[in-house]
Design an enzyme around this catalytic site. Structure first.
Site, PDB file in Angstrom:
ATOM      1  N   ASP A 274       1.100  -1.188  -0.286  1.00 51.81           N
ATOM      2  CA  ASP A 274       0.111  -0.028  -0.108  1.00 51.81           C
ATOM      3  C   ASP A 274       1.074   0.780  -0.117  1.00 51.81           C
ATOM      4  OD1 ASP A 274      -2.343  -1.742   0.438  1.00 51.81           O
ATOM      5  OD2 ASP A 274      -2.779  -1.116   2.644  1.00 51.81           O
TER       6      ASP A 274
HETATM    7  N1  URA Z   1      -1.353  -5.547   3.552  1.00 55.63           N
HETATM    8  C1  URA Z   1      -1.755  -4.537   4.291  1.00 55.63           C
HETATM    9  O1  URA Z   1      -3.015  -4.512   4.737  1.00 55.63           O
HETATM   10  N2  URA Z   1      -0.995  -3.286   3.326  1.00 55.63           N
HETATM   11  C2  URA Z   1       0.280  -3.895   2.689  1.00 55.63           C
HETATM   12  O2  URA Z   1       0.351  -3.033   1.951  1.00 55.63           O
HETATM   13  C3  URA Z   1       0.528  -5.134   2.700  1.00 55.63           C
HETATM   14  C4  URA Z   1      -0.488  -6.064   2.998  1.00 55.63           C
END
Ligand code: URA
Length: 237
Positions: free
Chosen positions: A105
């Protein structure tokens, strides 16, 4: 990409650059239907057609494998529709076109692999492989023993139960705790949603490991090439 003709021939595996220069001078090379004998002629590797002894020459890409420590505030795409900074912007000095293996993310930091090896990317991101991913997270509050059991049994997110996950508490504070979380799948915002489900939302999230590969002391924003051993490990997964 623009390349000098002799370099293009060399990178296509036709011959060494020296030999390729000789071939050009000897009139053995055609660009877009015309024999080119001038050294240093620039070609566009995407648009121009190069023939050597009447056979089409294609660029042989060197396969490269990179581990990046992604900072927060970068998108895991090659190009962002909102002109935000992308993880590719951090790969200064890498001339090959590489693609992220999976994603993190915008607000997550940590280990991201990038490669131009399409086969490996396909295999590593295929849901049936379930490679363990390890995260370090700062959570609001401290999860209970029951929450740990809940993670092991699977947490329901978006109407579907997750595969067994590990939750280990490393540090307890008044307002926050630091934990390690290991998951096998890679569902959208999975760790955040799992922590929301046990009512200990994520404040900060960092991926520290993919399978047996760990970030260790790789600094935030920096990258390194994987070793031959690490590449073999990923290929054998
Ligand atoms: N889980 C999440 O919530 N975000 C990420 O970037 C990776 C795994």
């Amino acid at each position: 990409m623009e390349l000098r003709l002799q370099k293009f021939l060399a990178e296509s595996g036709i011959a060494s650059r020296r030999k390729a220069e000789q071939f050009i001078v000897m009139g053995k090379v055609e660009v877009n239907g015309k024999v080119v004998t001038e050294l240093g002629t620039k070609i566009d590797t995407e648009k121009d057609t190069v023939l050597y002894e009447n056979k089409k020459v294609v660029l042989k890409q060197k396969l490269i494998y990179i581990m990046l420590h992604k900072p927060e505030g970068y998108v895991t795409t090659v190009k962002d529709q909102f002109q935000r900074a992308t993880v590719i912007d951090l790969l200064k000095g890498v001339t090959e076109r590489v693609y992220p293996v999976g994603r993190l993310d915008y607000d997550t930091s940590g280990l991201l692999l990038l490669t131009n090896d399409g086969d490996l990317t396909y295999r590593l991101t295929h849901p049936k492989h379930n490679i363990e991913k390890t995260y370090e997270a700062k959570l609001f509050g401290t999860p209970s023993e029951q929450d740990i059991i809940q993670f092991r049994r699977g947490v329901s997110i978006d109407g579907k139960k997750t595969e067994p996950a590990k939750l280990e508490i490393l540090q307890k504070g008044e307002k926050y705790s630091i934990v390690h979380i290991v998951i096998q799948e890679g569902r959208n915002r999975q760790v955040r949603k799992m922590c929301d489900a046990i009512k200990h939302p994520v404040s900060q999230l960092k991926r520290i490991g993919t399978g047996k590969l760990f970030l260790n002391d790789l600094e935030k924003g920096k990258y390194r090439y994987l070793t031959e051993k690490e590449i073999q490990y990923l290929k054998n997964l």
